[in-house]
Design an enzyme around this catalytic site. Sequence first.
Site, PDB file in Angstrom:
ATOM      1  N   ASP A 257       0.776  -1.346  -0.010  1.00  0.00           N
ATOM      2  CA  ASP A 257      -0.010   0.045  -0.041  1.00  0.00           C
ATOM      3  C   ASP A 257       0.926   1.258  -0.013  1.00  0.00           C
ATOM      4  O   ASP A 257       1.865   0.997  -0.051  1.00  0.00           O
ATOM      5  CB  ASP A 257      -1.052   0.006   1.297  1.00  0.00           C
ATOM      6  CG  ASP A 257      -0.212  -0.084   2.573  1.00  0.00           C
ATOM      7  OD1 ASP A 257       1.273  -0.143   2.570  1.00  0.00           O
ATOM      8  OD2 ASP A 257      -0.904  -0.409   3.601  1.00  0.00           O
ATOM      9  N   ASP A 258       0.213   2.551   0.285  1.00  0.00           N
ATOM     10  CA  ASP A 258       1.253   3.606   0.000  1.00  0.00           C
ATOM     11  C   ASP A 258       1.667   3.960   1.519  1.00  0.00           C
ATOM     12  O   ASP A 258       1.305   5.029   1.861  1.00  0.00           O
ATOM     13  CB  ASP A 258       0.083   4.647  -0.305  1.00  0.00           C
ATOM     14  CG  ASP A 258       0.090   4.555  -1.893  1.00  0.00           C
ATOM     15  OD1 ASP A 258       0.711   4.083  -2.551  1.00  0.00           O
ATOM     16  OD2 ASP A 258      -1.242   4.899  -2.264  1.00  0.00           O
TER      17      ASP A 258
END
Length: 666
Positions: A532-533
């Site tokens: 994910d970020d």
Amino acid sequence: MVKSDEKVYPPPDDVVSSAHIQGKEYSELYRQSIENPDVFWSLQANKLLTWNKKWRSDTAICAYNFDTSLGPINIRWFEGSELNLCYNAVDRHVEAGYGDRVAFYWEGNDVEQDGKMTYQELQNLVCQISNYLKSVGIKKGDDVTIYMPMIPELPAAMLACARIGAVHSVVFAGFSAESLASRIQDSKPRLVVTATGSKRGPKEIPLKPIVDEALDICSKQGHMVEKCLVYDHHQAVSKESVNFHSGRDVWWQDAVLTQSTSCPVERMDAEAPLFKLYTSGSTGKPKAVLHTTAGYAVGAAATFKYVFDYKPGDIYWCTADCGWITGHSYVTYGPLFSCASQVLFEGVPTWPDAGRCWQIVDKLKVTIFYTAPTAIRALNAKGDSYVTKYSRSSLRLLGSVGEPINPEAWRWYYEVVGNSRCPIMDTWWQTETGAHMITPLVGSTPLKPGSATLPFFGVEPCICDEKGNEIHGEGEGLLMIKRPWPSIMRTVAGNHDRFEKTYFGMFKGMYFTGDGCRRDSDGYYWIIGRVDDVINVSGHRIGTAEVESALVGHPACAEAAVVPVEHAIKGQAIYAFVTLMEGYSHPPQDPTLKEALIGAVRKAIGAIATPDFIHWAPGLPKTRSGKIMRRILRKIAGKEEESLGDISTLADPSVVETLIALRENS
Ligand code: WT7
């Protein structure tokens, strides 16, 4: 990605014969923990902790729903039970006659600063803090924010909260005033505990002024903190140098040390909230991960004992700060549940030089040493002589946590630090999991450098492809967990919906870790890193969205996109693409703008989020619907443009070339 160096390190015979879990016992017990969790966890809970009231025996030891289509996500362990974690960490050891055992060997930033605190002294102090908290009206269920350096008073303050049933929220004392303010604003404590300051390496770090600023921000936003309890940590920063707000501020030395040293213990329900800890996710502000009482305690106690193979006589040292989950589970709770003696270190591993850790290891005869790959790489870079100068003969077990450990760092840790004698426990887990999840056990797991190896008891990992199909046997994909383990977080405080979406919204009925993972033909797990970020800087999680919002907060910045790049010491570093407002050129004329933007991030989050690179970007690669294509930015940041892939879906493919051309000017 981390690759195996093929060499396998089986546990040495003498280690096996003295270990809590030996050889094939692991697979037997693991099978039992999965097939018959009631039997397995009842036994462990009885063995590891002292209960005021046992859990119900007429229902399953864990009641849960992991599937949002059947109703809200809900996890309850050891229902019907009651216990107090401060009692388990402190009082019961004093009652058992271990009052004189050292709980904390404190090592200050400077070599000559040290101290000791026994279990009896810890009990006295914890009671005094609890009595103070009660005297100002703090009671069961109330929030308390703690912003302190690594001194024994920090875990003592956490335990004092647990004693009276208050919910602690420790904020790492490296976060900025704005970060602290937003955490205070979210949990709205009536009281904040802090210290005058700290010293880390050559730097004096005043903490009280940061708290003053944070409390100012909060009062402007409508939340008035009533009391600020300040420990005068004069070895670092003396009280004369700080502002005192009479009415609100209270000196610890006056208010706490004058209290009675006895204070009754609250009986806490199994699912009573124990603490909140804020952690970064892919979007928005940091989330308040909520952990509760019984399950968390069983998880922390079991993993501490079995993973570190703790036995009386060990001197244990975890270098993590109590501001992170590692400091909660493996400084404050896990080791104290076992009545361990541990080192608490306020300084940094490279001060006064890169031999500091090994100097402390020799001085205190440390047997178990637990740190992060980033520290290992930083010390490795300074050369072996800082290590070999000290004997380190007391060490018997090493641990690693926070990010994948690359095989080179693993081997240096193993061969140089541990003299090829000490097995390395590479522990994969998360703030959300509360305790170790995938980890070797010293007496039973052959090690492969770079692999966190096998699941801990009760943990059922699963690897899924992007569509949610489970991959059996060898393979690579998203790391999911199929069922609850005792120390899983219960919710995001104040936002159960976000909890459900983040962790249970990926695939039906499973917990999503946010990590990519490979399983090899021996069933070993190799964590690849976040999908994910979230950027893992020196083992600390930073959300790209948080950094971007700090950058955009600067008046010159129109848009920002942040991606991770590989970094030799930190693992990952923060790389920011910045589009300036109309009227600015890229790069800008103003040579101070770069520093100003970096300063904006440090102010909003803290020094740990400092971007290493600012890349001037007149335009960002976007899809026709306006979504920034981070995949492409990652390639540009990593100088891997030969593998950019398909860029034809970009609204304006020419931005890619412009960005590559501007890279050297940034
Ligand atoms: C993320 C969790 C758990 C305490 C420290 C960090 C990464 C953590 C390992 C490991 C590979 C690891 C993962 C995870 N991570 N330990 N041994 N090998 N990766 O806690 O801040 O909640 O971060 O750290 O990416 O998801 P956290």
